[in-house]
Design an enzyme around this catalytic site. Sequence first.
Site, short mmCIF file in Angstrom:
data_model
loop_
_atom_site.label_atom_id
_atom_site.label_comp_id
_atom_site.label_asym_id
_atom_site.label_seq_id
_atom_site.Cartn_x
_atom_site.Cartn_y
_atom_site.Cartn_z
N LYS A 86 13.95 5.14 4.67
CA LYS A 86 12.74 4.32 4.54
C LYS A 86 12.31 3.90 5.94
CE LYS A 86 11.54 1.08 0.88
NZ LYS A 86 12.05 -0.05 0.12
O1 G3P Z 1 11.33 -2.58 -1.91
C1 G3P Z 1 10.03 -2.90 -1.54
C2 G3P Z 1 9.28 -3.75 -2.52
O2 G3P Z 1 9.41 -3.26 -3.81
C3 G3P Z 1 9.51 -5.23 -2.39
O3 G3P Z 1 8.98 -5.97 -3.45
O4 G3P Z 1 8.66 -8.07 -4.72
O5 G3P Z 1 9.66 -8.16 -2.42
O6 G3P Z 1 7.25 -7.64 -2.74
P1 G3P Z 1 8.61 -7.55 -3.32
#
Ligand code: G3P
Length: 223
Positions: A86
């Site tokens: 990533k």
């Molecule tokens: O892994 C990246 C993403 O899915 C993070 O989500 O909920 O922390 O914005 P969030």
Amino acid sequence: MKIFLDTANIEEIRKTRDWGLLDGVTTNPTLAAKELAKGLSFKDLVSQILKETPGPVSIEVVATDYEGMLKQALRISSLGDNAVVKIPMTLPGLKTIKALNEKRIPVNCTLIFNPLQAMFAAKAGAEYVSPFVGRLDDIGEDGMSIIDEIKAIFLNYDIKTKILVASIRNPIHVLRSAIIGADVVTMPFDVISKLTTHPKTDEGLQRFLDDWKKNFGEGDFPL
Ligand code: G3P
């Protein structure tokens, strides 16, 4: 549409895999840090996730310069055939994506907040692009509309990069992703759990069981 779990928690990965729903996993430094607080080394945690997951696992670099990201990416990639690196959507990130693409190392380009970032990440050679829909909703934008736009751009130019919808917060994000035709959704364990349940399912099951009991009582299944 593939279903990935957005977690670094082994128990959540095992449960989702055993339900037959798990196509892959995405992690990020925040999710990893939460698990590392429990005492495992980062290498052991990542190796275990790679082993338990029957599909691609995205693991994020934490360097921000080209040389550093490349070095970390090669280490990540050496840990398993299903490792996906990533890389954040930055200019050094694009350079790293290009270099990794030349080595045939798959990349998930993360932290995408507009459709042109997705187009550029694809052009540099990313296998996946991760637009963060929930974080766009958080600032008063309609996160899902960029999924529509990315899909349209990728269709226009026959771009093979996969759209991986990230930062999913609720079942509506998942439904809209499926209607748009996103390739992958990555969601937290609580969203997957919510999606599989419905109060009418529970109510209907209870009624069937009550009616059965009225006729047959508690005895053995009569077949
Ligand atoms: O892994 C990246 C993403 O899915 C993070 O989500 O909920 O922390 O914005 P969030």
